[in-house]
Scaffold this active site. Structure first.
Site, PDB file in Angstrom:
ATOM      1  N   GLN A  97      54.899  15.572  57.758  1.00  0.00           N
ATOM      2  CA  GLN A  97      55.377  15.527  56.368  1.00  0.00           C
ATOM      3  C   GLN A  97      56.872  15.846  56.319  1.00  0.00           C
ATOM      4  O   GLN A  97      57.635  15.172  55.623  1.00  0.00           O
ATOM      5  CB  GLN A  97      54.575  16.508  55.513  1.00  0.00           C
ATOM      6  N   ARG A 157      51.694  25.956  47.640  1.00  0.00           N
ATOM      7  CA  ARG A 157      52.013  25.677  49.048  1.00  0.00           C
ATOM      8  C   ARG A 157      53.535  25.625  49.272  1.00  0.00           C
ATOM      9  O   ARG A 157      54.279  25.288  48.368  1.00  0.00           O
ATOM     10  CB  ARG A 157      51.346  24.360  49.480  1.00  0.00           C
ATOM     11  N   ARG A 167      51.641   6.365  52.598  1.00  0.00           N
ATOM     12  CA  ARG A 167      52.882   5.717  53.039  1.00  0.00           C
ATOM     13  C   ARG A 167      52.969   4.289  52.507  1.00  0.00           C
ATOM     14  O   ARG A 167      54.067   3.792  52.216  1.00  0.00           O
ATOM     15  CB  ARG A 167      52.975   5.768  54.568  1.00  0.00           C
ATOM     16  N   ARG A 202      43.091  28.005  55.935  1.00  0.00           N
ATOM     17  CA  ARG A 202      41.914  27.507  56.659  1.00  0.00           C
ATOM     18  C   ARG A 202      41.448  28.449  57.761  1.00  0.00           C
ATOM     19  O   ARG A 202      40.295  28.354  58.184  1.00  0.00           O
ATOM     20  CB  ARG A 202      42.185  26.099  57.220  1.00  0.00           C
ATOM     21  N   LYS A 204      47.544  25.161  54.652  1.00  0.00           N
ATOM     22  CA  LYS A 204      46.974  23.852  54.300  1.00  0.00           C
ATOM     23  C   LYS A 204      46.405  23.927  52.885  1.00  0.00           C
ATOM     24  O   LYS A 204      46.768  24.814  52.120  1.00  0.00           O
ATOM     25  CB  LYS A 204      45.912  23.474  55.337  1.00  0.00           C
ATOM     26  N   GLY A 239      49.834  17.472  49.661  1.00  0.00           N
ATOM     27  CA  GLY A 239      51.083  17.916  50.283  1.00  0.00           C
ATOM     28  C   GLY A 239      51.879  16.730  50.786  1.00  0.00           C
ATOM     29  O   GLY A 239      53.115  16.689  50.680  1.00  0.00           O
ATOM     30  N   ASP A 289      44.012  18.848  61.202  1.00  0.00           N
ATOM     31  CA  ASP A 289      43.091  18.586  60.088  1.00  0.00           C
ATOM     32  C   ASP A 289      41.619  18.658  60.509  1.00  0.00           C
ATOM     33  O   ASP A 289      40.738  18.777  59.657  1.00  0.00           O
ATOM     34  CB  ASP A 289      43.362  17.191  59.492  1.00  0.00           C
ATOM     35  N   LYS A 336      44.158   8.327  54.974  1.00  0.00           N
ATOM     36  CA  LYS A 336      44.905   8.944  53.863  1.00  0.00           C
ATOM     37  C   LYS A 336      46.411   8.897  54.137  1.00  0.00           C
ATOM     38  O   LYS A 336      47.189   8.508  53.269  1.00  0.00           O
ATOM     39  CB  LYS A 336      44.419  10.390  53.711  1.00  0.00           C
ATOM     40  N   ARG A 347      38.375  19.692  53.304  1.00  0.00           N
ATOM     41  CA  ARG A 347      37.901  19.742  54.700  1.00  0.00           C
ATOM     42  C   ARG A 347      36.969  20.936  54.942  1.00  0.00           C
ATOM     43  O   ARG A 347      36.085  20.869  55.792  1.00  0.00           O
ATOM     44  CB  ARG A 347      39.081  19.741  55.672  1.00  0.00           C
TER      45      ARG A 347
HETATM   46  C1  S3P Z   1      50.044  14.528  57.141  1.00  0.00           C
HETATM   47  C2  S3P Z   1      50.562  15.430  58.032  1.00  0.00           C
HETATM   48  C3  S3P Z   1      49.886  16.674  58.387  1.00  0.00           C
HETATM   49  C4  S3P Z   1      48.414  16.648  58.003  1.00  0.00           C
HETATM   50  C5  S3P Z   1      48.221  16.138  56.611  1.00  0.00           C
HETATM   51  C6  S3P Z   1      48.730  14.714  56.498  1.00  0.00           C
HETATM   52  C7  S3P Z   1      50.817  13.301  56.839  1.00  0.00           C
HETATM   53  O1  S3P Z   1      50.503  17.748  57.683  1.00  0.00           O
HETATM   54  O2  S3P Z   1      47.862  17.939  58.132  1.00  0.00           O
HETATM   55  O3  S3P Z   1      46.849  16.154  56.250  1.00  0.00           O
HETATM   56  O4  S3P Z   1      50.250  12.353  56.262  1.00  0.00           O
HETATM   57  O5  S3P Z   1      52.004  13.271  57.161  1.00  0.00           O
HETATM   58  P1  S3P Z   1      51.793  18.525  58.264  1.00  0.00           P
HETATM   59  O6  S3P Z   1      52.930  17.589  58.268  1.00  0.00           O
HETATM   60  O7  S3P Z   1      52.007  19.669  57.310  1.00  0.00           O
HETATM   61  O8  S3P Z   1      51.411  18.991  59.626  1.00  0.00           O
END
Ligand code: S3P
Length: 426
Positions: free
Chosen positions: A169, A122, A29, A346, A342, A94, A315, A24, A388
């Site tokens: 992120q 969020r 990206r 969670r 999240k 997110g 995750d 994912k 999840r």
């Molecule tokens: C992700 C970063 C993580 C992860 C999310 C995907 C990403 O989140 O939990 O499922 O693709 O950059 P955080 O950056 O909030 O830790």
């Protein structure tokens, strides 16, 4: 509201799985980074989950042409990103919202990013605040903390930012924003979070490097990047549900094919190994990142303490909690307050759902202790719209019968999850 009934698995399995959902994080990206080139990017095995299809739709609304040939998707970027005449819907993602916020903050135009009711609740100030500090114009509910977010993109300043949160992120949003600066920018985090952004952008020609003192130095781009040519590997976070299934089912074994073996993504497998499961890692390739297979075999499980490298397994903690429930001794998860923000809270969703299955626990602000040694009983679990949580308790259903409610969310990341789960009974 979809509901799943999972029945107890009555015999062991030994299975090779080569059709688990594509990654994912990497798929999001691919959609976004292809906009930074001036040539078509070729993406094989793009994840056809709702979250990543939303990111692809946003790329199209920004002017990209998407040719869908099934296994291969070709993304041709526009000469210049266009200001869309509609909102940009990130769905449940997110990653979609935070990374697009970084990309669009430095792009001329007016953009509105929104999402489903879970995403709209969020926190976004973790990206909105540092982006505003470098000149971005971002507004939204609660002073820019909650979507819908309105972004008026334009010129941004270079920066030196030490992030209080270890978040890929946040890091990726800031890296994307830094590409349009005049001078190099610097970003630091306490623990390296997943690093797909650095690896992929470097492969596309961005001069980005991590210095000895941990600061990531990003040089702005002066010309369009090389296109992506990538086969998206299997998502180790999705595959992990089946790693847990093998670890908790006596005499069972699963071979998970073509995963990214990026160290920032496979920490949960290391924890499962520490708990007693037999795990073998077989690297076969290195394209942008190490790739290969993981074999997981059942063994007696014992408790474990998880308090470091949290960003590398955040995750997978819901699925790990199922293994922790049947381990022979207590397990504790600490320093995981990020779990509360999240797709659902969670910490609360995991412990309260385990409680319904008869598992004893103690909840903390930043984690939980799971007593272990439990014989799970059948329960009706509400996923809280969180994929999840839904999939973790579907896996728990292999130990006892289980009802899981509100399971449409599984479509966000792993559309063929149930098909693979049922194949364990073949
Ligand atoms: C992700 C970063 C993580 C992860 C999310 C995907 C990403 O989140 O939990 O499922 O693709 O950059 P955080 O950056 O909030 O830790």
């Amino acid at each position: 509201m979809d509901k799943l009934s999972i029945s107890k698995l009555l015999k062991p399995f030994n299975i090779v799985i080569d059709n688990i959902a594509s990654d994912k994080s990497i798929s999001h990206r691919c959609a976004m980074f292809s906009l930074l080139s001036n040539q078509p990017s070729t993406i094989q095995n793009y994840l056809r989950g709702e979250d990543t299809m939303d990111s692809l739709n946003i790329a199209a609304k920004l002017g990209a042409t998407i040719e869908d040939h099934g296994k291969t998707i070709i993304i041709t970027p526009p000469e210049k990103l266009t200001e869309p005449d509609d909102i940009l819907d990130c769905g449940n993602a997110g990653t979609g919202m935070r990374l697009y916020a970084g990309l669009l903050a430095g792009t001329e135009g007016s953009f509105v990013l929104t999402g489903d009711k879970y995403l709209r609740s969020r926190p976004m100030k973790r990206v909105a605040n540092p982006l505003r500090d470098i000149g971005a114009k971002i507004d939204g509910r609660e002073d820019g903390n909650k979507a819908p977010l309105h972004i008026r993109g334009g010129k941004l300043k270079s920066f030196k930012y030490h992030s209080p949160i270890d978040s890929a992120q946040v890091k990726s949003a800031l890296i994307l924003a830094s590409l349009r600066g005049d001078e190099p920018s610097f970003y630091k985090e306490n623990l390296l979070s997943r690093d797909h952004t650095e690896r992929m952008l470097s492969g596309m020609g961005v001069n980005i490097s991590t210095q000895e003192d941990g600061w990531i130095k990003i040089n702005p781009i002066k010309e369009p990047l090389k296109p992506l040519n990538i086969t998206v590997p299997t998502d180790p976070s999705s595959a992990f549900f089946f790693a847990v299934a093998a670890a908790i089912t006596p005499k069972s074994k699963v071979t998970l094919k073509n995963l990214t073996l990026n160290p920032t993504r496979i920490e949960a497998y290391k924890v499962l190994e520490k708990m007693g499961a037999k795990i073998t890692y077989i690297q076969t390739e290195d394209v942008y990142e190490p790739l290969g297979d993981i074999i997981v075999e059942h063994n007696e499980l014992h408790g474990v303490e998880v308090s470091s490298n949290i960003a590398w397994l955040i995750d997978e903690l819901p699925a790990l909690s199922i293994a922790m429930s049947i381990a022979s001794s207590p397990s504790t998860v600490k320093n995981a307050e990020e779990l509360r923000v999240k797709e659902s809270d969670r910490i609360s969703a995991v412990v309260n759902s385990l409680g319904l299955c008869g598992v004893k626990f103690t909840e903390f602000e930043d984690g939980y202790t799971i007593e272990g040694n439990a014989t799970l009983n059948k329960a009706t679990i509400n996923s809280h719209g969180d994929h999840r949580i839904a999939m973790s308790f579907a896996i728990a259903g292999l130990l006892c019968d289980m009802e899981v409610e509100d399971t449409q969310c599984i479509e966000t990341s792993f559309p063929n999850f149930m098909e693979i789960l049922e194949s364990l009974r073949a």
